[in-house]
Design a protein around this motif. Sequence first.
Motif: not given
Length: 187
Positions: A115-118, A98-102, A57-63, A153-158
């Motif tokens: 914890r690690f991140s990709i 960029d995409v981050n997977l924590q 709905s026009g709003s960014e989803i954080d994760i 698993f947390t996928l973030r769009l940077i």
Amino acid sequence: MIPRSINKPCLPLILVLLFFSCVKEVDFDQANDLELTPVMSSSLVFFDESASSFVESGSEIDIIQEFLIIDLFTDTFIVENLVKAEFVFLGKNALNRDVNLQVDFLDDLDVLVHRFSIEQEAAVEGSEVFTEYIETFEGDTLLALKSTIKIVFTLRLIAEDPIPDDITGRVELQSSSNFYFKIAAAE
């Protein structure tokens, strides 16, 4: 009945020779030296998210988040014989972000134990960017893994700028695990 061609006094001698000629000394203690090193592989998690998954709905989803409950380490045999583990991640990013997977490992009290991140780089002009990452568990990290009950698993769009509604592309991530065991014969 004995065939007529064999002399009766020779028969015991032939039997004794046959008996001793077929015997070989066997070392049964060598079974104590037996060591098995099997490897068990398993899938973990799979993401296939279009760019529109990050906009609602026009709003960014954080994760975008998934979790996995594991009871593998409640088995004493596995805990005692696991000597190494690897988590393998293969990613494909066709987004211009960029995409981050924590990846968080939690114990039975939801306490973070590892914890690690990709990081996956942004695609340039519609080309796909491929990423491979392997997290190896040995020593202290293996002990942390053995205390794990839940993996998050947390996928973030940077994004530096707001994500537009018409963003295109997708991000894919597949993962698997390899568990290395060392099983020695009991003495």
